[in-house]
Design an enzyme around this catalytic site. Sequence first.
Site, mmCIF file in Angstrom:
data_model
loop_
_atom_site.group_PDB
_atom_site.id
_atom_site.type_symbol
_atom_site.label_atom_id
_atom_site.label_comp_id
_atom_site.label_asym_id
_atom_site.label_seq_id
_atom_site.Cartn_x
_atom_site.Cartn_y
_atom_site.Cartn_z
ATOM 1 N N MET A 11 0.850 -1.194 0.000
ATOM 2 C CA MET A 11 0.000 0.000 0.000
ATOM 3 C C MET A 11 0.882 1.238 0.000
ATOM 4 S SD MET A 11 -2.859 -0.860 2.761
ATOM 5 C CE MET A 11 -4.085 -2.094 2.462
ATOM 6 N N LYS A 15 1.198 2.647 -6.780
ATOM 7 C CA LYS A 15 0.643 1.821 -7.854
ATOM 8 C C LYS A 15 -0.416 2.578 -8.665
ATOM 9 C CE LYS A 15 -0.703 -1.468 -5.108
ATOM 10 N NZ LYS A 15 -0.202 -0.797 -3.890
ATOM 11 N N SER A 16 -1.353 3.229 -7.949
ATOM 12 C CA SER A 16 -2.422 3.952 -8.648
ATOM 13 C C SER A 16 -1.857 5.144 -9.424
ATOM 14 C CB SER A 16 -3.486 4.431 -7.651
ATOM 15 O OG SER A 16 -4.070 3.320 -7.027
ATOM 16 N N ASP A 80 -6.879 -1.675 -11.714
ATOM 17 C CA ASP A 80 -6.424 -1.235 -10.397
ATOM 18 C C ASP A 80 -6.935 -2.210 -9.331
ATOM 19 O OD1 ASP A 80 -5.030 0.562 -8.780
ATOM 20 O OD2 ASP A 80 -6.828 1.739 -8.318
ATOM 21 N N GLU A 81 -6.225 -2.318 -8.208
ATOM 22 C CA GLU A 81 -6.655 -3.166 -7.080
ATOM 23 C C GLU A 81 -7.013 -4.583 -7.522
ATOM 24 O OE1 GLU A 81 -6.390 -1.963 -4.098
ATOM 25 O OE2 GLU A 81 -6.946 0.151 -4.063
ATOM 26 N N CYS A 138 10.226 0.337 4.074
ATOM 27 C CA CYS A 138 9.428 0.010 5.278
ATOM 28 C C CYS A 138 9.058 1.288 6.023
ATOM 29 C CB CYS A 138 10.263 -0.911 6.177
ATOM 30 S SG CYS A 138 9.523 -1.275 7.782
ATOM 31 N N CYS A 177 8.515 -4.105 6.281
ATOM 32 C CA CYS A 177 9.379 -5.164 5.751
ATOM 33 C C CYS A 177 9.010 -6.508 6.408
ATOM 34 C CB CYS A 177 10.844 -4.823 6.024
ATOM 35 S SG CYS A 177 11.261 -4.802 7.776
HETATM 36 ZN ZN LIG Z 1 11.246 -2.669 8.612
#
Ligand SMILES: [Zn+2]
Length: 205
Positions: A11, A15-16, A80-81, A138, A177
């Site tokens: 997330m 990406k979008s 998407d998604e 992360c 991560c």
């Molecule tokens: Zn981490």
Amino acid sequence: MAKLHFYYGVMASSKSALLCINAYNLKRTGNKFEVIKPSVDNRDSTSKIVSRIGLSTDARTIPNLDSYKPRRDTQFILIDEVQFFSPKDIDKLVEIADNSKTTIICYGLVVDSNGNMFPASKRLFEANAEKHEIETVCEMPGCVNSASHHLRFDEFGNVIRDGSQVEVGASQYKSVCRQHFNSIYYKLPNFNLLKYMHDEKNKHK
Ligand SMILES: [Zn+2]
């Protein structure tokens, strides 16, 4: 060139935004394309994909791909998604990719907030979609590892370990991560995000 692509990332890994940039470029170069995304309810409607950095594009939202048929002149389908579709829907995309000249570009998550793969994403791997990882770091303070997992928190900062896979909305999630996921999810039953962030802040004062 492979005709079924899977751009995957956690997330908030843009990406979008990438989908919107791709749609913009396809439009600019006169290509025929469709943008679709799964709807959380059973409606077929038109909506917008809006990225966190403010880019947007029109999309058709559909509950599943059972009766989906791209227009005859469609060269690209952007999705998407994609993780919220079903493995059966992915099989349908494979069929379209293998039997037409349409290139299909999927964007989505791989792993949910319980550390399990979304069935649709798993199916894309099984179907040997061409994979492109969108890397991001992360979100835990000071960590520079690549984010691959998600932790979901309630409003009080406690980890939710039994959430459904289709919870939408990023505010209560952290992209982390593998090491942070495994230690917090499995080894720290009383981990509290709000307390952790507060302690981290004070450490650097
Ligand atoms: Zn981490």
